[in-house]
Design a protein around this motif. Sequence first.
Motif, PDB file in Angstrom:
ATOM      1  N   ARG A 109     104.755  60.249  72.669  1.00 47.68           N
ATOM      2  CA  ARG A 109     104.800  61.422  71.799  1.00 47.68           C
ATOM      3  C   ARG A 109     105.934  61.296  70.784  1.00 47.68           C
ATOM      4  O   ARG A 109     107.035  60.846  71.112  1.00 47.68           O
ATOM      5  CB  ARG A 109     104.988  62.688  72.624  1.00 47.68           C
ATOM      6  N   LEU A 110     105.654  61.697  69.555  1.00 48.95           N
ATOM      7  CA  LEU A 110     106.678  61.702  68.513  1.00 48.95           C
ATOM      8  C   LEU A 110     107.815  62.642  68.897  1.00 48.95           C
ATOM      9  O   LEU A 110     107.590  63.748  69.409  1.00 48.95           O
ATOM     10  CB  LEU A 110     106.081  62.146  67.181  1.00 48.95           C
ATOM     11  N   GLN A 111     109.032  62.221  68.645  1.00 50.70           N
ATOM     12  CA  GLN A 111     110.215  63.030  68.923  1.00 50.70           C
ATOM     13  C   GLN A 111     110.674  63.694  67.634  1.00 50.70           C
ATOM     14  O   GLN A 111     111.640  63.285  66.997  1.00 50.70           O
ATOM     15  CB  GLN A 111     111.312  62.150  69.525  1.00 50.70           C
ATOM     16  N   VAL A 153     105.411  54.885  53.356  1.00 52.99           N
ATOM     17  CA  VAL A 153     105.538  53.837  54.363  1.00 52.99           C
ATOM     18  C   VAL A 153     106.495  52.757  53.855  1.00 52.99           C
ATOM     19  O   VAL A 153     106.673  52.583  52.650  1.00 52.99           O
ATOM     20  CB  VAL A 153     104.162  53.213  54.697  1.00 52.99           C
ATOM     21  N   GLU A 154     107.093  52.043  54.796  1.00 51.45           N
ATOM     22  CA  GLU A 154     108.008  50.945  54.488  1.00 51.45           C
ATOM     23  C   GLU A 154     107.269  49.637  54.734  1.00 51.45           C
ATOM     24  O   GLU A 154     107.056  49.242  55.877  1.00 51.45           O
ATOM     25  CB  GLU A 154     109.250  51.025  55.378  1.00 51.45           C
ATOM     26  N   VAL A 155     106.891  48.966  53.652  1.00 44.97           N
ATOM     27  CA  VAL A 155     105.977  47.829  53.716  1.00 44.97           C
ATOM     28  C   VAL A 155     106.734  46.514  53.565  1.00 44.97           C
ATOM     29  O   VAL A 155     107.566  46.381  52.663  1.00 44.97           O
ATOM     30  CB  VAL A 155     104.915  47.942  52.602  1.00 44.97           C
ATOM     31  N   PRO A 156     106.462  45.504  54.410  1.00 49.29           N
ATOM     32  CA  PRO A 156     107.059  44.184  54.203  1.00 49.29           C
ATOM     33  C   PRO A 156     106.658  43.612  52.842  1.00 49.29           C
ATOM     34  O   PRO A 156     105.545  43.847  52.361  1.00 49.29           O
ATOM     35  CB  PRO A 156     106.476  43.339  55.343  1.00 49.29           C
ATOM     36  N   SER A 157     107.547  42.858  52.247  1.00 51.25           N
ATOM     37  CA  SER A 157     107.339  42.396  50.874  1.00 51.25           C
ATOM     38  C   SER A 157     106.130  41.472  50.731  1.00 51.25           C
ATOM     39  O   SER A 157     105.530  41.391  49.662  1.00 51.25           O
ATOM     40  CB  SER A 157     108.593  41.674  50.368  1.00 51.25           C
ATOM     41  N   GLY A 214     112.701  62.452  61.420  1.00 50.52           N
ATOM     42  CA  GLY A 214     113.770  61.597  61.903  1.00 50.52           C
ATOM     43  C   GLY A 214     113.334  60.576  62.939  1.00 50.52           C
ATOM     44  O   GLY A 214     114.153  59.776  63.409  1.00 50.52           O
ATOM     45  N   ASP A 215     112.061  60.572  63.311  1.00 49.30           N
ATOM     46  CA  ASP A 215     111.542  59.624  64.310  1.00 49.30           C
ATOM     47  C   ASP A 215     110.746  58.536  63.600  1.00 49.30           C
ATOM     48  O   ASP A 215     109.777  58.818  62.895  1.00 49.30           O
ATOM     49  CB  ASP A 215     110.656  60.358  65.311  1.00 49.30           C
ATOM     50  N   ARG A 216     111.165  57.304  63.796  1.00 49.72           N
ATOM     51  CA  ARG A 216     110.542  56.159  63.132  1.00 49.72           C
ATOM     52  C   ARG A 216     109.417  55.613  64.014  1.00 49.72           C
ATOM     53  O   ARG A 216     109.564  55.530  65.237  1.00 49.72           O
ATOM     54  CB  ARG A 216     111.615  55.091  62.888  1.00 49.72           C
TER      55      ARG A 216
END
Length: 212
Positions: free
Chosen positions: A111-113, A125-129, A173-175
């Motif tokens: 579960r998401l915190q 989203v944080e995408v690899p290059s 704040g939950d990754r």
Amino acid sequence: MTPEVVVLDYGSGNVRSVVRAVERAGATVTLTGDFDTALAADGLVVPGVGAYAACMQGLRAIKGERIVGRRLAGGRPVLGICVGMQVLFAGGVEHGVETDGCDEWPGLVTRLQADVVPHMGWNTVEVPSDSRLFAGVAGERFYFVHSYAARTWDLATNDRTAAPLVTWSEHGGDRFVAAVENGPLTATQFHPEKSGDAGAELLRNWVASLPR
């Protein structure tokens, strides 16, 4: 030639939007739970909505975990979406009960915190290059609807094979893991079929990568 894609039908909600989106991305699509048809397709999409345990029960009823495993053993592409991504991990924990998953990747879906759950709506989203899946849309937002996620990435390759490309997102704040590109196995926690132009382009990228 137009690639043949199966959207796996195992009783997981309304999947017609997934079928239409993959068709618009350039594939010929069949919605079926037939073992041999799903095994033979150029690409397989595993959708998923609802509870982890219910999705795994539905998958096992049609030997879906075996379909995924056999396809990947032969290097044949699979795309998991939302809970269809979550079930690729070793297991999921809901309400204190752990359910075994397909175990293609180690780790548990939990579960998401965050103060507000579910995580519902558009997010970056944080995408690899070097991502191919997100080519042209790395800076866009995608549509999420979920209360659970893979909140760690536990697969260690020890340089023996190419490391998977892991895309991350954050809510309250939950990754958590938002997408994975791991050879023939690709998955997104968000819904590309509900993500407008960005999701359509991402699906076109996946369909374009399929062997003909």
